[in-house]
Motif scaffolding. Structure first.
Motif, PDB file in Angstrom:
ATOM      1  N   THR A 112       2.668  -2.682  12.311  1.00  0.00           N
ATOM      2  CA  THR A 112       3.616  -3.760  12.031  1.00  0.00           C
ATOM      3  C   THR A 112       2.906  -5.000  11.523  1.00  0.00           C
ATOM      4  O   THR A 112       3.314  -5.588  10.509  1.00  0.00           O
ATOM      5  CB  THR A 112       4.442  -4.100  13.285  1.00  0.00           C
ATOM      6  N   VAL A 113       1.836  -5.396  12.171  1.00  0.00           N
ATOM      7  CA  VAL A 113       1.145  -6.622  11.763  1.00  0.00           C
ATOM      8  C   VAL A 113       0.453  -6.442  10.409  1.00  0.00           C
ATOM      9  O   VAL A 113       0.397  -7.371   9.607  1.00  0.00           O
ATOM     10  CB  VAL A 113       0.191  -7.135  12.867  1.00  0.00           C
ATOM     11  N   GLU A 114      -0.033  -5.240  10.128  1.00  0.00           N
ATOM     12  CA  GLU A 114      -0.642  -5.000   8.814  1.00  0.00           C
ATOM     13  C   GLU A 114       0.401  -5.145   7.705  1.00  0.00           C
ATOM     14  O   GLU A 114       0.138  -5.753   6.662  1.00  0.00           O
ATOM     15  CB  GLU A 114      -1.294  -3.629   8.741  1.00  0.00           C
ATOM     16  N   LYS A 115       1.602  -4.607   7.931  1.00  0.00           N
ATOM     17  CA  LYS A 115       2.685  -4.762   6.959  1.00  0.00           C
ATOM     18  C   LYS A 115       3.028  -6.235   6.765  1.00  0.00           C
ATOM     19  O   LYS A 115       3.297  -6.683   5.642  1.00  0.00           O
ATOM     20  CB  LYS A 115       3.930  -3.997   7.411  1.00  0.00           C
ATOM     21  N   MET A 116       3.029  -7.000   7.857  1.00  0.00           N
ATOM     22  CA  MET A 116       3.329  -8.433   7.772  1.00  0.00           C
ATOM     23  C   MET A 116       2.306  -9.165   6.906  1.00  0.00           C
ATOM     24  O   MET A 116       2.660 -10.031   6.096  1.00  0.00           O
ATOM     25  CB  MET A 116       3.382  -9.036   9.186  1.00  0.00           C
ATOM     26  N   VAL A 117       1.015  -8.827   7.081  1.00  0.00           N
ATOM     27  CA  VAL A 117      -0.038  -9.455   6.280  1.00  0.00           C
ATOM     28  C   VAL A 117       0.159  -9.129   4.806  1.00  0.00           C
ATOM     29  O   VAL A 117       0.103 -10.006   3.944  1.00  0.00           O
ATOM     30  CB  VAL A 117      -1.443  -9.008   6.755  1.00  0.00           C
ATOM     31  N   ARG A 118       0.409  -7.866   4.516  1.00  0.00           N
ATOM     32  CA  ARG A 118       0.582  -7.440   3.116  1.00  0.00           C
ATOM     33  C   ARG A 118       1.792  -8.147   2.476  1.00  0.00           C
ATOM     34  O   ARG A 118       1.732  -8.590   1.331  1.00  0.00           O
ATOM     35  CB  ARG A 118       0.710  -5.929   3.030  1.00  0.00           C
ATOM     36  N   GLU A 119       2.881  -8.282   3.231  1.00  0.00           N
ATOM     37  CA  GLU A 119       4.057  -8.976   2.709  1.00  0.00           C
ATOM     38  C   GLU A 119       3.763 -10.456   2.464  1.00  0.00           C
ATOM     39  O   GLU A 119       4.186 -11.022   1.446  1.00  0.00           O
ATOM     40  CB  GLU A 119       5.233  -8.824   3.671  1.00  0.00           C
ATOM     41  N   ALA A 120       3.045 -11.088   3.389  1.00  0.00           N
ATOM     42  CA  ALA A 120       2.710 -12.508   3.233  1.00  0.00           C
ATOM     43  C   ALA A 120       1.860 -12.741   1.981  1.00  0.00           C
ATOM     44  O   ALA A 120       2.046 -13.730   1.268  1.00  0.00           O
ATOM     45  CB  ALA A 120       1.991 -13.016   4.476  1.00  0.00           C
ATOM     46  N   PHE A 121       0.920 -11.834   1.705  1.00  0.00           N
ATOM     47  CA  PHE A 121       0.105 -11.958   0.492  1.00  0.00           C
ATOM     48  C   PHE A 121       0.978 -11.778  -0.751  1.00  0.00           C
ATOM     49  O   PHE A 121       0.843 -12.535  -1.716  1.00  0.00           O
ATOM     50  CB  PHE A 121      -1.039 -10.934   0.503  1.00  0.00           C
ATOM     51  N   ALA A 122       1.876 -10.795  -0.721  1.00  0.00           N
ATOM     52  CA  ALA A 122       2.762 -10.557  -1.873  1.00  0.00           C
ATOM     53  C   ALA A 122       3.652 -11.769  -2.130  1.00  0.00           C
ATOM     54  O   ALA A 122       3.851 -12.158  -3.288  1.00  0.00           O
ATOM     55  CB  ALA A 122       3.605  -9.303  -1.630  1.00  0.00           C
ATOM     56  N   MET A 123       4.171 -12.389  -1.076  1.00  0.00           N
ATOM     57  CA  MET A 123       5.039 -13.557  -1.219  1.00  0.00           C
ATOM     58  C   MET A 123       4.312 -14.727  -1.883  1.00  0.00           C
ATOM     59  O   MET A 123       4.926 -15.545  -2.562  1.00  0.00           O
ATOM     60  CB  MET A 123       5.568 -13.999   0.151  1.00  0.00           C
ATOM     61  N   ARG A 124       3.008 -14.792  -1.681  1.00  0.00           N
ATOM     62  CA  ARG A 124       2.214 -15.894  -2.229  1.00  0.00           C
ATOM     63  C   ARG A 124       1.515 -15.522  -3.542  1.00  0.00           C
ATOM     64  O   ARG A 124       0.750 -16.310  -4.081  1.00  0.00           O
ATOM     65  CB  ARG A 124       1.161 -16.317  -1.194  1.00  0.00           C
ATOM     66  N   ASN A 125       1.718 -14.292  -4.009  1.00  0.00           N
ATOM     67  CA  ASN A 125       1.043 -13.789  -5.214  1.00  0.00           C
ATOM     68  C   ASN A 125      -0.476 -13.892  -5.098  1.00  0.00           C
ATOM     69  O   ASN A 125      -1.156 -14.219  -6.065  1.00  0.00           O
ATOM     70  CB  ASN A 125       1.530 -14.520  -6.468  1.00  0.00           C
ATOM     71  N   LEU A 126      -0.989 -13.615  -3.897  1.00  0.00           N
ATOM     72  CA  LEU A 126      -2.429 -13.589  -3.665  1.00  0.00           C
ATOM     73  C   LEU A 126      -2.927 -12.155  -3.748  1.00  0.00           C
ATOM     74  O   LEU A 126      -2.234 -11.226  -3.308  1.00  0.00           O
ATOM     75  CB  LEU A 126      -2.767 -14.137  -2.272  1.00  0.00           C
TER      76      LEU A 126
END
Length: 161
Positions: A112-126
């Motif tokens: 779950t936390v890994e998915k959260m990190v990946r989503e946060a990066f995608a949201m920021r275009n990082l």
């Protein structure tokens, strides 16, 4: 203004106590941060912050830390916490820290936390170079607690650590 931390690590802990606060304190001690003055921070890993496997600071230090925790007084209940850190492709950019806690096994919390990190990066275009994750679970006996955390710290002399 506090200086920007230059180092980070991932720690997890679990513990039992007679009261919820004592259980949380036991989890903090198990994670190695129980004798620090915690300054809870949100989800940004400072630019150029370097991962360290070992964390040591003098007792009483002010410690910026992002964490997820959960405490329960229901015997037999399984509780978990996970911490995830996304490392950016560009070392001069910032990263993202995410935390999760829930009534599940440690491996579910980690996913779950890994998915959260990946989503946060995608949201920021990082661009994401790497995700570091650590998780813990605990079966409550009387009053249990779990913590998964990312201490942010500095190169400091550590006499007597």
């Amino acid at each position: 203004m506090l200086p920007i931390p230059t180092k980070f690590c991932l720690v997890v802990g679990h513990g039992e106590g007679d009261q919820k606060l004592n259980a949380f304190d036991a989890a903090l001690l198990d994670a190695g941060v129980g004798n620090m003055n915690l300054l809870r921070v949100s989800s940004v890993l400072p630019p150029k912050c370097v991962y360290e496997e070992v964390f040591k600071m003098p007792a009483g230090s002010l410690l910026p830390i992002a964490y997820g925790s959960l405490t329960s007084d229901v015997p037999g209940e399984i509780i978990s916490a996970a911490i995830g850190v996304g490392i950016p492709e560009d070392p001069s950019s910032y990263g993202i820290i995410m935390e999760f806690s829930g009534f599940c096994k440690a491996d579910e919390a980690a996913l779950t936390v890994e998915k959260m990190v990946r989503e946060a990066f995608a949201m920021r275009n990082l661009l994401l170079k790497e995700v570091k994750v650590k998780s813990v679970e605990h079966r409550v006996e009387r009053c249990g607690s779990v913590i998964a955390a990312c201490p942010l710290f500095y190169e400091v002399p550590c006499e007597g650590c």
